[in-house]
Design an enzyme around this catalytic site. Structure first.
Site, PDB file in Angstrom:
ATOM      1  CB  THR A 129       4.747  -1.431  -0.097  1.00  0.00           C
ATOM      2  OG1 THR A 129       3.479  -1.698  -0.701  1.00  0.00           O
ATOM      3  CG2 THR A 129       5.809  -1.328  -1.164  1.00  0.00           C
ATOM      4  CB  SER A 130       6.893   0.743   4.005  1.00  0.00           C
ATOM      5  OG  SER A 130       6.627   1.651   2.980  1.00  0.00           O
TER       6      SER A 130
ATOM      7  CB  VAL B 110      -3.502  -2.963  14.603  1.00  0.00           C
ATOM      8  CG1 VAL B 110      -3.121  -1.939  15.662  1.00  0.00           C
ATOM      9  CG2 VAL B 110      -2.484  -4.089  14.542  1.00  0.00           C
TER      10      VAL B 110
ATOM     11  CG  HIS C 232       0.110   7.545  -6.338  1.00  0.00           C
ATOM     12  ND1 HIS C 232       0.574   8.010  -7.545  1.00  0.00           N
ATOM     13  CD2 HIS C 232       0.103   6.198  -6.449  1.00  0.00           C
ATOM     14  CE1 HIS C 232       0.831   6.994  -8.352  1.00  0.00           C
ATOM     15  NE2 HIS C 232       0.536   5.877  -7.710  1.00  0.00           N
TER      16      HIS C 232
ATOM     17  CG  HIS D  34       2.999   6.006 -10.993  1.00  0.00           C
ATOM     18  ND1 HIS D  34       1.667   5.779 -11.201  1.00  0.00           N
ATOM     19  CD2 HIS D  34       3.398   6.876 -11.952  1.00  0.00           C
ATOM     20  CE1 HIS D  34       1.277   6.479 -12.267  1.00  0.00           C
ATOM     21  NE2 HIS D  34       2.316   7.145 -12.737  1.00  0.00           N
TER      22      HIS D  34
HETATM   23  C1  LIG Z   1      -4.625   0.064  -7.305  1.00  0.00           C
HETATM   24  C2  LIG Z   1      -3.275   0.675  -7.087  1.00  0.00           C
HETATM   25  C3  LIG Z   1      -2.419   0.849  -8.170  1.00  0.00           C
HETATM   26  C4  LIG Z   1      -1.152   1.410  -7.968  1.00  0.00           C
HETATM   27  N1  LIG Z   1      -0.269   1.454  -9.017  1.00  0.00           N
HETATM   28  C5  LIG Z   1       1.013   1.817  -8.781  1.00  0.00           C
HETATM   29  C6  LIG Z   1       2.004   1.683  -9.793  1.00  0.00           C
HETATM   30  O1  LIG Z   1       1.763   1.203 -10.887  1.00  0.00           O
HETATM   31  N2  LIG Z   1       3.267   2.078  -9.512  1.00  0.00           N
HETATM   32  C7  LIG Z   1       3.590   2.607  -8.305  1.00  0.00           C
HETATM   33  O2  LIG Z   1       4.750   2.985  -8.108  1.00  0.00           O
HETATM   34  N3  LIG Z   1       2.674   2.726  -7.318  1.00  0.00           N
HETATM   35  C8  LIG Z   1       1.401   2.312  -7.521  1.00  0.00           C
HETATM   36  N4  LIG Z   1       0.491   2.369  -6.513  1.00  0.00           N
HETATM   37  C9  LIG Z   1       0.884   2.960  -5.231  1.00  0.00           C
HETATM   38  C10 LIG Z   1       1.785   2.095  -4.384  1.00  0.00           C
HETATM   39  O3  LIG Z   1       1.540   0.731  -4.611  1.00  0.00           O
HETATM   40  C11 LIG Z   1       1.527   2.435  -2.906  1.00  0.00           C
HETATM   41  O4  LIG Z   1       1.641   3.838  -2.711  1.00  0.00           O
HETATM   42  C12 LIG Z   1       2.490   1.754  -1.968  1.00  0.00           C
HETATM   43  O5  LIG Z   1       2.502   0.370  -2.227  1.00  0.00           O
HETATM   44  C13 LIG Z   1       2.066   2.031  -0.526  1.00  0.00           C
HETATM   45  O6  LIG Z   1       2.879   1.328   0.359  1.00  0.00           O
HETATM   46  P1  LIG Z   1       2.620   1.424   1.940  1.00  0.00           P
HETATM   47  O7  LIG Z   1       3.618   0.551   2.581  1.00  0.00           O
HETATM   48  O8  LIG Z   1       2.573   2.863   2.311  1.00  0.00           O
HETATM   49  O9  LIG Z   1       1.145   0.853   2.173  1.00  0.00           O
HETATM   50  P2  LIG Z   1       0.537  -0.557   1.771  1.00  0.00           P
HETATM   51  O10 LIG Z   1       1.397  -1.293   0.836  1.00  0.00           O
HETATM   52  O11 LIG Z   1      -0.854  -0.282   1.315  1.00  0.00           O
HETATM   53  O12 LIG Z   1       0.528  -1.376   3.136  1.00  0.00           O
HETATM   54  C14 LIG Z   1      -0.314  -1.122   4.229  1.00  0.00           C
HETATM   55  C15 LIG Z   1      -0.663  -2.467   4.868  1.00  0.00           C
HETATM   56  O13 LIG Z   1      -1.181  -2.254   6.177  1.00  0.00           O
HETATM   57  C16 LIG Z   1      -2.287  -3.113   6.383  1.00  0.00           C
HETATM   58  N5  LIG Z   1      -3.130  -2.507   7.425  1.00  0.00           N
HETATM   59  C17 LIG Z   1      -3.799  -1.342   7.356  1.00  0.00           C
HETATM   60  N6  LIG Z   1      -4.468  -1.110   8.510  1.00  0.00           N
HETATM   61  C18 LIG Z   1      -4.211  -2.150   9.328  1.00  0.00           C
HETATM   62  C19 LIG Z   1      -4.619  -2.484  10.641  1.00  0.00           C
HETATM   63  N7  LIG Z   1      -5.453  -1.687  11.345  1.00  0.00           N
HETATM   64  N8  LIG Z   1      -4.162  -3.635  11.199  1.00  0.00           N
HETATM   65  C20 LIG Z   1      -3.310  -4.451  10.502  1.00  0.00           C
HETATM   66  N9  LIG Z   1      -2.927  -4.192   9.232  1.00  0.00           N
HETATM   67  C21 LIG Z   1      -3.356  -3.050   8.647  1.00  0.00           C
HETATM   68  C22 LIG Z   1      -2.932  -3.169   5.007  1.00  0.00           C
HETATM   69  O14 LIG Z   1      -3.794  -4.264   4.864  1.00  0.00           O
HETATM   70  C23 LIG Z   1      -1.715  -3.229   4.092  1.00  0.00           C
HETATM   71  O15 LIG Z   1      -1.281  -4.548   3.878  1.00  0.00           O
HETATM   72  C24 LIG Z   1      -0.781   1.830  -6.669  1.00  0.00           C
HETATM   73  C25 LIG Z   1      -1.644   1.640  -5.578  1.00  0.00           C
HETATM   74  C26 LIG Z   1      -2.878   1.060  -5.778  1.00  0.00           C
HETATM   75  C27 LIG Z   1      -3.789   0.857  -4.585  1.00  0.00           C
END
Ligand SMILES: Cc1cc2nc3c(=O)[nH]c(=O)nc-3n(C[C@H](O)[C@H](O)[C@H](O)COP(=O)(O)OP(=O)(O)OC[C@H]3O[C@@H](n4cnc5c(N)ncnc54)[C@H](O)[C@@H]3O)c2cc1C
EC number: 1.1.99.29
Length: 595
Positions: free
Chosen positions: A22-23, A235, A532, A575
């Site tokens: 996402t980020s 990674v 979360h 969320h």
């Molecule tokens: C099932 C579920 C339902 C949810 N429902 C909602 C909702 O309805 N509304 C809402 O606002 N939020 C919701 N959330 C929460 C929200 O989606 C997340 O908090 C947010 O998307 C997190 O973003 P992020 O960038 O921190 O991590 P992520 O989007 O999880 O991205 C991390 C990425 O890093 C990659 N990665 C990890 N380790 C490695 C590595 N060692 N090497 C290479 N790549 C790696 C992963 O594969 C992933 O693609 C939900 C989350 C889940 C799991």
């Protein structure tokens, strides 16, 4: 087009972003607007582009346990939830968790972001988050102008990559839920979310598909020559050199098709691997608590004890009611989608006409303070304050916890929303609960501002070994106390008109569950994560266990940043996806020198 290994291995990129979630995709899209920069994303999962399993709405939970989409983590056994290891699904593949989440899209209330600034982070407040959230979305006004739908265009963007709108189908439970809450003084919310509300969603109302990081942000940037994406690249660690006290990343080691590779970095490495795996990558790179690293024979590059600490997680449990027979036709629920034949019919109907059950969403929610829900809220506050004061006096709490708890108590005192109730149209997936031909309404009861603090640390030096996830559920008793109060409120709400005319008696846990001990036992048996996690690389002063500074740079490094929800130092009542996209936008402007 994603890259081949030959286009990445041993090459040099200006920016390497770990995690195409996402980020990470938000940041990569914005950075690659400058054609002079080369950007690489390393994503462990697959690209999963144009995959109906991701794009189709109402696919709640269908990805869980499937390694093509979900890391399928589990917590360590939790002493205070009957020794259970609680499953923690998290998105894997381009788009990360935005590819499998439940679509709700909103920021928290103002006070929750202002608290981040009050913890010693100048400039990290509501105004900052609001300004950048507007950049993330294009809001499409709903065609159905039902009086339950409440929005304020001033709080929505109209030029951002993500498409945000409201549910295409209403269930019929929205208005009774709202009207019953009004009887408790809980009014429809103006934005941002305090009160009863239908959350906006990341479902494109015209295309009728999920809008997420990969088909919004990444699509904008995917044809740029300066953006390279390698999927299937897990990674392992950052390579680095030390100049005096400062650490500089020189490259990233990753596993691709069972072989280990190195890619070199010209400017910066950014961790966007999510709150669970960021600490693992840092610790494997020698950045973390010295004692832990030495235990695993990892060379200590930076002693940074905050890595993997300060973990906070939202949790919930469900109270389920049957819908009355005489209201069954009036109300639409997800229950029929469990039948595979019916599901296929509904998918076809939705794709052709935008109608039917797939247009329903988990969106009926209320964010409310405990004082509006519980007649005992004063006693609970007094008891909580006494516990906190005693903990401070006895030295039980760290300097960070003392500051966090003061802010949390202040928020409780001023009646800031700290409880969440979602009315879900259908029974939860508990074996044997839903009976064929019946319909259900379920209250999801959520704890959003926990007092318990956990940790996530490596279990071994093996990068494929999942880290030990230990949220310390209910270590602070207030956390379960609040859920017990929420449950009692859900029973009063279900017995209040007009909702009472829709809901039959509670079928789970059911009338035999009465005392606080029985309710607590039910909660411990059925507690689940709300997905979360925050805090594992907290944005905080170094002396309070901070991992990143206000420019999101890891302390005592020249070129390592963390950009995802792991930087949030105190939990918010929302969320998380809108906040995750917003953090990506803020980080891009920090790196470009605009913040
Ligand atoms: C099932 C579920 C339902 C949810 N429902 C909602 C909702 O309805 N509304 C809402 O606002 N939020 C919701 N959330 C929460 C929200 O989606 C997340 O908090 C947010 O998307 C997190 O973003 P992020 O960038 O921190 O991590 P992520 O989007 O999880 O991205 C991390 C990425 O890093 C990659 N990665 C990890 N380790 C490695 C590595 N060692 N090497 C290479 N790549 C790696 C992963 O594969 C992933 O693609 C939900 C989350 C889940 C799991």
């Amino acid at each position: 087009m994603t890259a081949t290994i030959d286009q990445v291995s041993e090459k040099t990129f200006d920016y390497i972003i770990i995690g195409g979630g996402t980020s990470g995709l938000t940041l990569a899209t914005r950075l690659s607007e400058d054609p002079a920069l080369s950007i690489l994303i390393l994503e462990a999962g697959a690209d999963n582009l144009n995959d109906p399993a991701i794009l189709t709405p109402a696919a709640y939970g269908s990805h869980f346990g499937n390694p093509s989409y979900d890391w399928a983590f589990k917590t360590e056994p939790q002493a205070n939830v009957n020794g259970r290891s609680v499953p923690w699904p998290r998105g894997k593949g381009l788009g990360g968790s935005s590819a499998i989440n439940f679509f709700q899209y909103h920021l928290a209330n103002k006070g929750d972001y202002d608290a981040i600034e009050k913890l010693g982070n100048p400039g990290w407040n509501w105004e900052l988050f609001k300004k950048y959230q507007l950049k993330t979305e294009t809001f499409i006004e709903p065609e159905v102008k039902d009086q339950s739908i409440n929005y304020d265009l001033a709080h929505h963007g109209n030029e951002g990559p993500l498409t945000v709108s409201h549910a295409l189908t209403l269930s019929g439970l929205e208005k009774p839920f709202n009207d019953s809450l009004v009887k408790f003084g809980i009014l429809p919310a103006p934005e941002p979310n305090t009160g009863t509300w239908l959350s906006p969603l990341t479902i494109h109302p015209k295309n009728r598909i999920r809008s997420y990081a990969a088909n919004s942000y990444y699509t904008l940037a995917s044809s740029r020559q300066n953006l390279t994406v390698l999927t299937g690249a897990h990674v392992v660690r950052l390579e680095s050199r030390k100049d005096g006290n400062l650490l500089t990343a020189t490259g990233v080691t990753f596993i691709y098709d069972k072989q280990t590779h190195l890619v070199k970095v010209g400017r910066e490495v950014v961790l966007s691997s999510g709150a669970i795996l960021d600490p693992q990558i840092l610790e494997l790179s020698g950045i973390g608590d010295k004692k832990l690293l030495e235990k695993h024979n990892i060379e200590v590059k930076l002693d940074l004890p905050g890595v993997g600490s300060n973990i906070q997680e939202h949790v919930f449990f469900t109270a389920t009611h049957e819908i009355r027979e005489d209201k069954k036709e009036e109300v639409q629920t997800f229950d029929n989608l469990h039948d595979p034949v019916e599901r296929e019919k509904q998918i076809a109907l939705f794709q052709k006409e935008g109608k039917g059950l797939l247009g329903l969403a988990i969106n009926i929610m209320a964010f409310v303070p405990l004082s509006q829900l519980s007649p005992d809220s004063d006693t609970i506050y007094t008891q909580l304050k006494k516990t906190v004061d005693e903990g401070i006096a006895s030295g039980k709490y760290s300097s960070l916890q003392r500051k966090q708890y003061r802010l949390q108590l202040e928020a409780l005192k001023r009646g800031s929303p700290n409880c969440e109730i979602i009315l879900v149209q259908g029974a939860p997936a508990i074996p044997g609960l839903a009976k064929p031909g019946k319909k259900y309404g379920a209250f999801y009861l959520l704890l959003n501002h926990p007092f318990s603090r956990g940790s996530i640390h490596i279990k071994s030096a093996d990068p494929i070994d999942y880290p030990a996830i230990d949220p310390h559920y209910f270590e602070e008793e207030y956390d379960i106390h609040l859920l017990i109060e929420l449950f009692k409120f859900s029973r009063r709400l279900a017995k209040t008109e007009p909702l009472q005319s829709y809901l039959l008696d509670e079928v789970h846990p059911g009338p035999e569950c009465q005392t606080d001990e029985q309710i607590a036992d039910f909660i411990k048996t059925y507690l689940v994560t709300t997905y979360h996690t925050i805090g594992s690389c907290s944005l905080l002063p170094l002396e309070d266990g901070g991992v990143v500074d206000t420019k999101l740079k890891v302390y005592n490094t020249t070129n390592i940043r963390v950009v995802d929800v792991s930087i949030l130092p105190l939990h918010i009542g929302a969320h998380l996806q809108a906040t995750a996209f917003t953090i990506g936008e803020i980080a891009a402007d920090i790196i470009k020198g605009n913040v």
